[in-house]
Design a protein around this motif. Structure first.
Motif, PDB file in Angstrom:
ATOM      1  N   SER A   1      -3.104  36.549   1.976  1.00 15.13           N
ATOM      2  CA  SER A   1      -4.382  35.813   2.783  1.00 15.13           C
ATOM      3  C   SER A   1      -5.718  36.566   3.654  1.00 15.13           C
ATOM      4  O   SER A   1      -6.518  36.545   3.344  1.00 15.13           O
TER       5      SER A   1
ATOM      6  N   ASP B   1      -3.703  29.800  -1.818  1.00 12.15           N
ATOM      7  CA  ASP B   1      -5.204  30.321  -0.488  1.00 12.15           C
ATOM      8  C   ASP B   1      -5.565  31.167  -2.046  1.00 12.15           C
ATOM      9  O   ASP B   1      -6.721  31.397  -2.181  1.00 12.15           O
TER      10      ASP B   1
ATOM     11  N   LEU C   1      -7.846  33.318   9.393  1.00  6.15           N
ATOM     12  CA  LEU C   1      -7.573  32.708   8.674  1.00  6.15           C
ATOM     13  C   LEU C   1      -7.726  31.490   9.620  1.00  6.15           C
ATOM     14  O   LEU C   1      -7.927  30.096   8.981  1.00  6.15           O
TER      15      LEU C   1
ATOM     16  N   GLY D   1      -8.158  25.415   3.494  1.00  2.23           N
ATOM     17  CA  GLY D   1      -7.570  26.035   4.197  1.00  2.23           C
ATOM     18  C   GLY D   1      -7.648  25.675   5.951  1.00  2.23           C
ATOM     19  O   GLY D   1      -8.339  24.731   6.035  1.00  2.23           O
TER      20      GLY D   1
END
Length: 618
Positions: free
Chosen positions: A524, A582, A468, A591
């Protein structure tokens, strides 16, 4: 005994907030701001420690409740054998004084209603001096002043203020409780009906700014309304929760004060706000961060007070027995003086995304970042207490090292984009060195995954953030195996634990609930490794853990099937919003790992120009 955590509703005025249970009792309120001493503290004790209740006078009843659409105005309906009435609770966005307004409306038959209020300042310890005034009462304890005004007669009873009245269909009664200071003029009376109409209009106008149009709009909107309520409007600081010492395990001692602002939340928060279209609030948060960082880079803390205060001494309130006998009750937070290297990455990442999303940057601000990086260059190899604020001694936490990589990575991107003079080549060398060290020392070949700390065999949910933040892509087999290992070892009843408290020495007895923010990170992470269907299924399961009003605490007890930890928890709601974006966000959704550049002019993103409006005021 206080109600279950999930039975509480939130009302607030963007400077403080109260918790109301489903039977019309306000059991928690700190005045005049989030981190002040509580004047209703039954949540952590009993009615002797302060509450304000409105219910049918006798007999049995059933309740249902809701927020008015797109607002923070709470409606609780009481169904009684003799009839029904509606209780409307809200706090108008603060202007000069803070108010709680309670309006009782008869909707069927004829019901006898009882109001009881016991103000107890100093976290439930001090009984105020109460005197009558026209249309109400005045309560004073030292500097604290509260005035209760009512449309029905009130009287004293056993150190409480009481009203008993009967409502038929179409009739109503109103109460307003106002905070002031005892050495100044009494606050003015407000028109409760007009204030209600105005408050509903303001919240609806604010909610209309939400940019999210996906499947989970209602959940995202409620979480952002909750987050807006936790923003301390005068400074832009965001409090982690409105409570202290709600236990992470019922009966345990993992009870902490969350009424402060954590740097670890900065980028998560900024993205939730900017993706949602709330650029003014995001800019205010960025401004708060800049003020909090003012001073020597060696003295940067992991958390601050609402106004940027640095001193948050921790003490125990021994006269409160704690929520369901979970002691101790703590005020202040000793973790403020811990060393946590991840905050450097959070700060640089936040500035990077603020520049990209809103064009917020100056060369002076960049010089502050250079000084922070000079400090990080000196200390990044040292052990720290990690993002979970463990009290078992410093370690070489993998997440801390990864966020040091993020700090230098984002610094390079900012310098190259904005063409500021900076030691970019040195930063690149440091960035690559940290990356190589993590891949070598934090990867456990026997377990075939990254682990919590160098040389450890334990897992940590913070590792879900690797793809991420852009440290490694989700397609990397090491990331996939790490996500799957966490799924196998740290998931209990389908929810993610931060780490195994029975195997990790964190200085406290073992036992806590599943951490809800980590469970949203798993959403995510699953998407990042190509398992979007599993990600969506987990997200929708998490939505079912919210209260009937859409609220979340910090953790979930899978055995008791109850919310635990401080409530409502900003980190949980921020993580919900980010996971929803997301899963469902369009091409404009940003993001943490994005690398798309703005033009070198550094002009604001087009979305930021049309929506730079704060929560409207009177």
């Amino acid at each position: 005994m206080a109600a279950r955590i999930e039975d509480y509703a939130l009302i607030g005025d963007c400077e403080t907030a109260a918790l109301v249970d489903r039977n019309g009792s306000i059991d928690w309120l700190c005045w005049p701001d989030f981190s002040s001493e509580a004047c209703f503290a039954a949540l952590l004790g009993s009615e002797e420690n302060g509450y304000w209740k409105i219910t049918p006078a006798d007999g049995k009843w059933k309740t249902s409740r809701r927020y008015r659409a797109h607002t923070l105005i709470l409606e609780t309906t009481f169904e009684h054998a003799d009839g029904a009435f509606r209780l409307i609770d809200f706090m108008p966005v603060r202007q000069k004084n803070s108010h709680i307004v309670r309006i009782v409306e008869g909707i069927r038959g004829k019901v006898s209603v009882r109001m009881e209020m016991a103000l107890r300042f100093d976290y439930g310890r001090t009984v105020p001096w109460v005197t009558r005034i026209r249309g109400g009462i005045r309560a004073i304890a030292g500097p604290n002043l509260a005035i209760l005004r009512a449309s029905v007669p009130m009287h004293g009873e056993n150190l409480k203020t009481v009203a008993e009245f009967t409502l038929s269909k179409g009739q109503n009664a109103s109460f307003s409780l106002t905070y002031g200071v005892s050495y100044k003029r009494d606050p003015s009376k407000i028109d409760t009906a007009l204030t209600l109409a105005d408050g509903e209009h303001l919240w609806r106008r604010w909610s209309r700014r939400l940019k999210y149009k996906g499947k989970y709009r209602d959940a995202v909107e409620r979480s952002l309304i909750t987050l807006r309520t936790l923003i301390y409007r005068p400074t832009g600081g965001i409090v982690a929760a409105v409570t202290t010492s709600l236990p992470e395990s019922i009966g345990g001692e993992r009870n902490w004060d969350y009424r402060y602002c954590w740097l670890r939340d900065t980028t998560f928060t900024l993205l939730a706000l900017t993706n949602g279209g709330y650029f003014t609030e995001a800019a205010a948060w960025q401004d708060w961060l800049l003020r909090a960082l003012a001073g020597s880079p060696e003295q940067v803390q992991i958390m601050y007070g609402l106004k940027g205060e640095r001193e948050l001494p921790e003490r125990e309130i021994d006269w409160l027995p704690g929520y369901e006998k979970s002691k101790p009750v703590r005020v202040g937070n000793a973790a403020a003086v811990q060393v946590q290297l991840d905050i450097y990455g959070e700060m640089l990442d936040c500035f990077y995304h603020a520049q990209h999303s809103m064009g917020l940057h100056t060369e002076d601000n960049f010089h502050v970042l250079i000084r922070l990086l000079e400090q990080l260059e000196k200390v990044w190899r040292e052990p720290d207490e990690g993002m979970w604020e463990t009290r078992g001694g410093p370690l070489q936490f993998t997440y801390s090292k990864m966020m040091a990589w993020v700090a230098f990575d984002r610094a390079v991107l900012l310098a190259e984009r904005l063409r500021y003079e900076a030691p970019v080549e040195k930063w690149k060398t440091l960035r690559d060195a940290i990356h190589n060290e993590i891949c070598t020392r934090a990867f456990n070949n026997k377990k075939n995954c990254f682990v919590q700390a160098y040389g450890s065999a334990q897992l940590d949910a913070s590792l879900l953030l690797m793809p991420l933040v852009g440290f490694l892509p989700g397609s990397d087999p090491r990331v996939k195996s790490t996500v799957e290992a966490i799924e196998s070892e740290l998931m209990s009843a389908g929810l993610v634990m931060r780490y195994n408290t029975s195997k990790v020495k964190d200085g406290l007895p073992a036992g806590e609930g599943a951490f809800l923010a980590c469970s949203f990170w798993m959403v995510s992470a699953l998407k990042a490794i190509g398992r979007k269907g599993d990600a969506r299924r987990l997200f929708e399961r998490l939505l079912k853990l919210r209260t009937d009003l859409g609220l979340l605490s910090e953790e979930y007890d899978v055995d008791r099937k109850r919310l635990v930890g401080n409530f409502p928890q900003a980190f949980s709601h921020i993580s919900l919003v980010n996971a929803a974006f997301d899963l469902e966000g369009g091409p404009d959704t940003r993001g943490r790992a994005h690398r798309n550049s703005l033009p070198n002019s550094g002009k604001p993103h087009p979305r930021s120009r049309a929506s730079r409006k704060a929560l409207p005021t009177h």
